[in-house]
Design a protein around this motif. Structure first.
Motif, mmCIF file in Angstrom:
data_model
loop_
_atom_site.group_PDB
_atom_site.id
_atom_site.type_symbol
_atom_site.label_atom_id
_atom_site.label_comp_id
_atom_site.label_asym_id
_atom_site.label_seq_id
_atom_site.Cartn_x
_atom_site.Cartn_y
_atom_site.Cartn_z
ATOM 1 N N LEU A 408 31.448 84.731 39.890
ATOM 2 C CA LEU A 408 30.895 84.324 41.185
ATOM 3 C C LEU A 408 31.840 84.649 42.340
ATOM 4 C CD1 LEU A 408 29.139 80.963 40.288
ATOM 5 C CD2 LEU A 408 28.064 83.105 40.987
ATOM 6 N N ASP A 409 33.138 84.811 42.017
ATOM 7 C CA ASP A 409 34.124 85.137 43.059
ATOM 8 C C ASP A 409 34.384 86.655 43.137
ATOM 9 O OD1 ASP A 409 35.175 85.160 40.512
ATOM 10 O OD2 ASP A 409 37.193 84.577 41.153
ATOM 11 N N ALA A 410 33.562 87.464 42.414
ATOM 12 C CA ALA A 410 33.849 88.906 42.289
ATOM 13 C C ALA A 410 33.336 89.725 43.477
ATOM 14 C CB ALA A 410 33.208 89.433 41.007
ATOM 15 N N GLU A 411 33.884 90.939 43.600
ATOM 16 C CA GLU A 411 33.305 91.952 44.475
ATOM 17 C C GLU A 411 32.284 92.663 43.584
ATOM 18 O OE1 GLU A 411 34.282 92.204 47.534
ATOM 19 O OE2 GLU A 411 36.418 91.752 47.668
ATOM 20 N N VAL A 412 31.036 92.798 44.071
ATOM 21 C CA VAL A 412 29.989 93.363 43.213
ATOM 22 C C VAL A 412 29.625 94.772 43.695
ATOM 23 C CG1 VAL A 412 27.673 93.012 42.284
ATOM 24 C CG2 VAL A 412 29.082 91.051 42.866
ATOM 25 N N VAL A 429 22.380 86.958 45.503
ATOM 26 C CA VAL A 429 22.573 86.060 46.650
ATOM 27 C C VAL A 429 22.104 84.655 46.272
ATOM 28 C CG1 VAL A 429 21.889 85.588 49.039
ATOM 29 C CG2 VAL A 429 22.444 87.929 48.341
ATOM 30 N N ASP A 430 20.954 84.578 45.576
ATOM 31 C CA ASP A 430 20.449 83.265 45.123
ATOM 32 C C ASP A 430 21.455 82.588 44.191
ATOM 33 O OD1 ASP A 430 18.177 83.633 46.506
ATOM 34 O OD2 ASP A 430 16.890 84.141 44.781
ATOM 35 N N LEU A 431 22.159 83.408 43.402
ATOM 36 C CA LEU A 431 23.108 82.834 42.443
ATOM 37 C C LEU A 431 24.428 82.421 43.103
ATOM 38 C CD1 LEU A 431 22.577 85.223 39.381
ATOM 39 C CD2 LEU A 431 21.918 82.829 39.556
ATOM 40 N N GLY A 432 24.553 82.774 44.382
ATOM 41 C CA GLY A 432 25.729 82.277 45.123
ATOM 42 C C GLY A 432 26.765 83.339 45.448
ATOM 43 N N ILE A 433 26.431 84.633 45.246
ATOM 44 C CA ILE A 433 27.403 85.675 45.626
ATOM 45 C C ILE A 433 27.127 86.059 47.084
ATOM 46 C CG2 ILE A 433 28.164 88.048 45.181
ATOM 47 C CD1 ILE A 433 28.042 87.496 42.313
ATOM 48 N N GLY A 434 28.134 85.967 47.910
ATOM 49 C CA GLY A 434 27.960 86.260 49.344
ATOM 50 C C GLY A 434 27.508 87.704 49.554
ATOM 51 N N LYS A 435 26.567 87.893 50.489
ATOM 52 C CA LYS A 435 26.051 89.247 50.787
ATOM 53 C C LYS A 435 27.173 90.230 51.100
ATOM 54 C CE LYS A 435 21.445 88.998 52.687
ATOM 55 N NZ LYS A 435 20.686 88.712 53.858
ATOM 56 N N ARG A 436 28.200 89.736 51.777
ATOM 57 C CA ARG A 436 29.294 90.620 52.212
ATOM 58 C C ARG A 436 30.118 91.140 51.042
ATOM 59 N NH1 ARG A 436 30.984 90.185 57.533
ATOM 60 N NH2 ARG A 436 33.145 90.395 56.925
ATOM 61 N N ARG A 437 29.943 90.500 49.862
ATOM 62 C CA ARG A 437 30.708 90.976 48.692
ATOM 63 C C ARG A 437 29.861 91.841 47.767
ATOM 64 N NH1 ARG A 437 32.136 86.960 45.479
ATOM 65 N NH2 ARG A 437 31.462 85.197 46.733
ATOM 66 N N ILE A 438 28.647 92.215 48.245
ATOM 67 C CA ILE A 438 27.792 93.084 47.417
ATOM 68 C C ILE A 438 27.768 94.476 48.069
ATOM 69 C CG2 ILE A 438 25.493 93.399 46.421
ATOM 70 C CD1 ILE A 438 25.072 90.381 46.743
ATOM 71 N N TYR A 439 28.264 95.469 47.365
ATOM 72 C CA TYR A 439 28.335 96.837 47.878
ATOM 73 C C TYR A 439 27.305 97.681 47.128
ATOM 74 C CZ TYR A 439 32.640 94.803 49.464
ATOM 75 O OH TYR A 439 33.535 93.942 50.038
ATOM 76 N N THR A 440 26.543 98.460 47.863
ATOM 77 C CA THR A 440 25.493 99.243 47.202
ATOM 78 C C THR A 440 25.632 100.737 47.509
ATOM 79 O OG1 THR A 440 24.076 98.878 49.105
ATOM 80 C CG2 THR A 440 23.767 97.391 47.239
#
Ligand SMILES: Cc1cc2nc3c(=O)[nH]c(=O)nc-3n(C[C@H](O)[C@H](O)[C@H](O)COP(=O)(O)OP(=O)(O)OC[C@H]3O[C@@H](n4cnc5c(N)ncnc54)[C@H](O)[C@@H]3O)c2cc1C
Length: 445
Positions: A408-412, A429-440
């Protein structure tokens, strides 16, 4: 371990790039908007009240549309620093939105001008050729926007659309400056004319920069192998005789162009799957369309031009040392492969997890290599999901909550087919990972 002269850029780089580009755009827009006020033309001087306001607004709108058109070129000129700071995908997104906005802005320009000038029909005669160029420019702009938005729906072959879009874009920019410098009284002399000429020259330089090979980050490679890898995927390996090392961040992509092969010479983007420390460049290419399905015709020894590297989809651009969660769908695993291969050689104490979803076990590739990574990297775990066949499992809320729990604290890092990325992103995002830590990374512009 460092990978040469490339320095990891900070998370803030995108913001810096955005601010710099924004400041540059604002400077041009503000300068342009002041022209009809500071350099009043005869047509404005001899109008009064509402007509004067309309005419001036029309000129301001035309100038702003012109500046936005110039920015369109800046956004897709593959300027090194801008690409490094902002990322090509983001620049292409801005290019798309800016194009739609500027087309509608440009449409209101003649409406504002024609009202106070009392012109009821289009002035089509040789005398008014700069105005006719303006009308063609407007039609061209709408054609570009409509064809861009409808290309998939109309099933336009992408490479033909791209070629027409590039040539069309160049002509529109040149048409704009012809229209500006020959039809507007405000730009007949003095500082406005000089500014117009400087911007026209800058556009020509950018067009040359974008299209002349001399200015682009190109290197020559040769095919050393083409192999089948899983269902409908080809492994392509390139080697270079050049002594200079090819520097890139793991996860970045390049454009490949073949010249003497039995495959068309248009450039296509692919992520490098090998680690930056390897002497070879390796790619895994899915058969998605006409060009990729011809790849089998490429032979060992064929020459390849590599342009790049581009992109920011790499853990090396981040300054934090958080755990890493890689989520891939199908051939979207290529950037993760490069990052994992590099991580394996430069392994610290980081926790890393790969969740890879493919249709069936036959669609996997490099899986034995990845399994071995689990033995040499303590903190690395891999989870494979098969979406089709008996017991098929998708990357849904239930599956993801199981894999994400300890991360949950990871960079995704997320890459795969767009619908899968959309759904997975929402669940994360629903599971609690901040949007800013999701890279696509989207495999298409
Ligand atoms: C940053 C990035 C990295 C990629 N990495 C990989 C990878 O590692 N492995 C892999 O299999 N695929 C990758 N792709 C996708 C690959 O580039 C396309 O699948 C391929 O270009 C399709 O070409 P086609 O003529 O076979 O198919 P088409 O049917 O012509 O195109 C399918 C889609 O691919 C995209 N595309 C096609 N040609 C181009 C082009 N010249 N420039 C930009 N986009 C284009 C468009 O979105 C188009 O709608 C990547 C794409 C991008 C943007």
């Amino acid at each position: 371990m460092s990978i040469g002269i490339l320095k990891p850029t900070e998370k803030r780089a995108r913001l810096v790039g955005f601010l710099l580009l924004g400041a540059f755009g604002l400077f041009l827009v503000a300068g342009g908007m002041s022209i009809p006020f500071l350099f009043e033309s005869f047509s404005i001087k001899y109008k009064f009240g509402f007509h004067r306001a309309l005419l001036r607004s029309g000129k301001v709108i035309g100038i702003v549309a012109g500046v936005l058109l110039f920015l369109q070129l800046v956004l897709v000129s593959r300027l090194g620093a801008l690409n490094r700071w902002v990322g090509m995908d983001q620049l292409v997104q801005w290019h798309r939105k800016n194009g739609i906005f500027l087309a509608f802005l440009a449409l209101s320009h003649p409406l504002f001008i024609f009202g106070p000038e009392d012109i009821q029909t289009l002035p089509i005669s040789w005398e008014f050729w700069p105005e006719v160029v303006g009308a063609l420019l407007l039609m061209g702009l709408f054609y570009m926007v409509a064809s861009g938005l409808l290309k998939t729906w109309l099933a336009f072959p992408f490479h033909l659309w791209m070629r027409a879009h590039r040539f069309g874009g160049g002509f529109l920019i040149l048409a704009f400056f012809v229209h500006l410098l020959f039809s507007s009284e405000s730009f007949e002399e003095g500082l406005p004319r000089l500014a117009g000429l400087v911007l026209a020259l800058a556009s020509i330089v950018l067009l040359l920069w974008r299209h002349l090979p001399f200015f682009r980050p190109l290197s020559r490679w040769a095919v050393s192998g083409v192999f089948p890898a899983g269902v409908q995927t080809t492994q392509l390996v390139l080697s270079s005789e050049e002594k200079k090392k090819f520097l890139f961040f793991p996860g970045q992509f390049v454009f490949l162009q073949f010249f003497d092969s039995e495959i068309s010479s248009e450039a296509h983007p692919f992520t490098v799957a090998s680690a930056p420390t390897s002497n070879q460049l390796e790619f895994f290419i899915g058969s998605h369309g006409d060009w990729t399905s011809q790849l089998k015709r490429v032979k060992a020894g064929d020459a390849v031009r590599v342009e790049g590297p581009y992109g920011r989809f790499s853990y090396l651009v981040l300054s934090d040392e958080r755990p890493l969660l890689f989520i891939a769908g199908g051939v979207g695993v290529t950037p993760m492969l490069s990052m994992l291969r590099f991580l394996k050689e430069n392994y610290g104490k980081r926790r890393v997890r790969l969740v890879w979803s493919v249709r069936t076990p036959h669609h996997l590739f490099c899986v034995s290599e990845l399994s071995r990574f689990q033995e040499s990297m303590d903190g690395f775990s891999m989870h494979l999901l098969f979406s089709h066949g008996l017991g098929g499992r998708r990357l849904d809320q239930e599956a993801l909550s199981q894999f994400v729990e300890e991360f949950l604290d990871a960079e995704v890092f997320l890459c795969g087919p767009p619908p899968m990325m959309r759904d997975v992103g929402r669940i994360l995002v629903d599971l609690g990972i901040g949007k800013r830590r999701i890279y696509t990374e989207v495999f298409g512009f």
